[in-house]
Write a protein that holds these residues in place. Structure first.
Motif: not given
Ligand SMILES: Cc1cc2nc3c(=O)[nH]c(=O)nc-3n(C[C@H](O)[C@H](O)[C@H](O)COP(=O)(O)OP(=O)(O)OC[C@H]3O[C@@H](n4cnc5c(N)ncnc54)[C@H](O)[C@@H]3O)c2cc1C
Length: 489
Positions: A321-323, A379-383, A473-477
Motif C-alpha cells: 500500500d502506498g508504494l 508498473a516498473y519503468h513508469l512506476w 519491499l519484499r524484505k519488509t513484508q
C-alpha cells in the motif's frame, strides 16, 4: 462486502441452483435473465425454463454497467451482436434498458413472472451490489431465484483444497442440450436492438471479432482443426499469436460458448490426435494440452475475485500500500500523469510498448506476453500504481474479465507479495518477438524518424530503481501478507 447467497452443493444442477422441478405449476412463468452467457447450448437456465409452460428471456442493458469505469462501447456492441445472433437462431430475446430491479419488476407486472433463472456471475463490484439488490427484491416478491454455476468458480468456497478436482468434475459433466425455443407468451413484443448512439455511447471504431454463438463455434473449430497446431510456439510474439492463439477470449467472456463446451471439444480433439500414428498429429495434441491448461487458469483467476472482491481496487499484499503514485493516499503529480498519458497513447518512445498499445487500441485484443509487457512497463519503468492503467486496459480489452484482469494486473505489478517479480525489458521483448520490426513498423510507422518521441525514461536506470524498491519491499513484508498466500498459489 458481504458474500452473495450460495446454492447448496447438490449434484442435480436444477436442485443445486435451488429450483425443484416438482414444485413448478401450470400457471408459473419463468424469466431467464441472460447476462454473460449469450448462447443456446449448454445453458442451464434456458434448459430449466423449458420445464415451465410459459417462459421468456431478457438481456438488460444496465445504466450501472454503462457507467462503470471498465465499460467500453465495444463491449456493449459485442453483447448486442451476440443477442442478435440468438434472435437469428430463434430465441426471441427481450432487450430492456434500466436498473435490473426496475426491469424485473416491470416484467413481473407485464408477464406475471414467478421464477427468475440465471447464471452466477463473478464480475466487478457493481455486479455484486446489483445481485444483492436483486436477491432482496426476489425475497420481497416471493420470486425464487435459481442461480446456476457456469464456469469452474465455486461460490462461498471454504478452502481451495480440492478445487482442481471440482473444476474437472464440472467440466466433465454432461452438457445441457442446445435449446431450440421457449414457450414464450403469445403477445411478446420483441423490438429492434438499440443502437449505441441511442444508449448515449460513442462509436467504438474497432473492427471487432465476429460476435455470437455461431461465430464462437467457428472460432473454436478452426483453432482445434488447424490454427492451434503450433500453439505453444505462437503464444509469445504478437505476430504469430494473432492467428495461433485460440482468440476465444471474448466468447468466453460473453459466454457465447460455455467453458465446458470448449473443454470437452478440446479433450476430444486431443484424444483423437494422440491416437494418430502421425508424429505431427501427436505434436498437435501436445500443443493443445498447453491450451487446455489455460482454460483452468481462467476459472482459477476468477475464483480469486469471487473469494476476495476487494482485489479490484486494493493491493493483495497490504505491505505494498502506498508504494506507487496513484495508490490510495499517494496522489499522482503532473509528471506521473504525463507518463501515464504517454503510455496510454502509445508514445513512450519504446517501440514495442507503443506498437502493443496502438495495436490493442485499434483491435481490442493483445496476446498474453504483450499485455504483461504493457503492465510491467507501467508498473516498473513508469512506476505507476496498477489501478488507473488497469481501468484503461479493461476498456480496451474486448475480452475484459474482471477476475483474470485484476489478478493479472496485480501479479504483473508485483503487489501480490508472493509471485516472482518479472520486470520485462521492452528492448529484449522487441528483439525476441519482433526481430525484423514487422510489428513495430505496422503500428508505429514514424519509428526511426525525427517524428518518433524520445524515451520517456532511461530503461536501465528506471528498471534498476524499480528492482531496488521491490526487493526492499519484499524484505519488509509482514505476516498479514502471508495470510493471503493461498489466494495466489
Ligand atoms: C494484465 C493482463 C490482463 C488480462 N486481462 C484479461 C481479461 O480481462 N480477460 C481475459 O480473458 N484474459 C485476460 N488476460 C489473459 C490473457 O492475456 C488472455 O486470456 C488471452 O490473451 C486471450 O487470448 P486467447 O483467447 O487467444 O488466448 P489463448 O491463449 O488461446 O487461451 C485460451 C483461453 O484461456 C484463458 N487464458 C489464457 N491465458 C490466461 C491467463 N494467463 N490467465 C487466465 N486465463 C487465461 C482465456 O480464457 C483464454 O481465452 C490478461 C492478461 C494480462 C497479462
Amino acid at each position: 462486502m458481504s458474500p452473495r447467497p450460495s446454492p447448496s452443493p447438490n449434484r442435480n444442477p436444477f436442485l443445486a441452483a435451488g429450483l425443484d422441478p416438482s414444485t413448478i405449476t401450470a400457471t408459473d412463468t419463468a424469466l431467464v435473465w441472460l447476462k454473460r452467457d449469450l448462447r443456446l447450448a449448454d445453458h442451464a437456465p434456458l434448459s430449466a425454463a423449458q420445464g415451465f409452460s410459459r417462459a421468456l428471456a431478457v438481456f438488460i442493458i444496465e445504466p450501472a454497467w454503462l457507467a462503470s469505469p471498465e465499460c467500453d462501447a465495444s463491449h456493449v456492441a459485442f453483447a448486442l451482436d451476440c443477442v442478435e445472433d440468438l434472435r437469428q437462431q430463434g430465441l426471441p430475446v427481450l432487450v430492456r434498458f434500466g436498473e435490473a430491479v426496475a426491469v424485473l419488476q416491470a416484467l413481473r407486472t407485464e408477464h406475471g413472472v414467478t421464477h427468475l433463472l440465471s447464471h452466477e456471475e463473478t464480475g466487478p463490484c457493481w455486479t455484486w451490489e446489483r445481485d444483492k439488490a436483486v436477491a432482496a427484491w426476489c425475497r420481497a416478491q416471493g420470486v425464487p431465484w435459481a442461480e446456476f454455476a457456469q464456469t469452474g468458480v465455486v461460490r462461498r468456497l471454504r478452502s481451495r483444497n480440492g478445487w482442481a478436482g471440482r473444476w474437472q468434475a464440472r467440466m466433465d459433466a454432461p452438457q445441457h442440450g442446445a435449446v431450440t425455443g421457449l414457450p414464450c407468451p403469445a403477445d411478446l413484443a420483441v423490438h429492434a436492438l438499440p443502437r449505441l448512439g441511442e444508449l448515449g455511447l460513442p462509436p467504438h471504431g474497432k473492427p471487432l471479432q465476429a460476435a455470437g454463438e455461431r461465430a464462437g463455434r467457428q472460432t473454436l473449430d478452426s483453432f482445434l482443426r488447424h490454427r492451434g497446431s503450433d500453439y505453444r510456439r505462437s503464444l509469445s510474439s504478437p505476430l504469430t499469436a494473432e492467428n495461433g492463439c485460440s482468440r476465444l477470449s471474448p466468447h468466453l467472456a460473453f459466454g457465447t460458448l460455455s467453458m465446458r463446451t470448449v473443454h470437452q471439444a478440446t479433450e476430444a480433439r486431443i484424444a483423437a490426435l494422440s491416437a494418430s500414428p502421425q508424429a505431427s498429429d501427436r505434436a498437435f495434441a501436445h500443443a493443445l494440452r498447453g491450451f487446455a491448461g489455460r482454460l483452468r487458469w481462467h476459472c482459477h483467476f476468477m475464483q480469486k475475485l469471487e473469494d476476495e472482491p476487494a482485489i479490484e481496487w486494493r493491493n493483495f499484499a497490504r505491505s505494498a500500500d502506498g508504494l506507487r503514485p496513484g495508490d490510495e493516499g499517494v496522489p499522482m503529480v503532473a509528471a506521473d500523469e504525463e507518463r501515464l498519458a504517454a503510455w496510454r497513447e502509445g508514445r513512450t518512445g519504446f517501440p514495442m510498448v507503443d506498437a502493443c498499445m496502438r495495436s490493442l487500441r485499434a483491435t481490442g485484443w493483445l496476446n498474453f506476453r504483450m499485455r504483461a509487457l504493457l503492465v510491467s512497463f507501467a508498473a516498473y519503468h513508469l512506476w505507476l500504481h496498477w489501478r488507473a492503467p488497469g481501468l484503461f486496459l479493461a476498456r480496451q480489452f474486448l475480452d475484459f474479465e474482471a477476475g483474470i484482469h485484476w489478478s493479472q494486473m496485480q501479479m504483473q505489478s508485483g503487489t501480490t507479495g508472493i509471485n516472482t517479480l518479472r520486470i520485462y525489458s521492452p528492448t529484449k521483448q522487441l528483439q525476441d518477438h519482433d526481430p525484423q520490426r514487422v510489428f513495430v513498423r505496422r503500428w508505429v510507422p514514424e519509428w526511426g524518424t525525427d517524428a518518433y518521441p524520445a524515451p520517456v525514461v532511461d530503461e536501465r536506470v528506471a528498471a534498476q530503481a524499480a528492482k531496488e524498491r521491490m526487493y526492499g519491499l519484499r524484505k519488509t513484508q509482514d505476516a498479514r501478507d502471508s495470510l493471503q498466500r493461498d489466494l495466489f498459489e
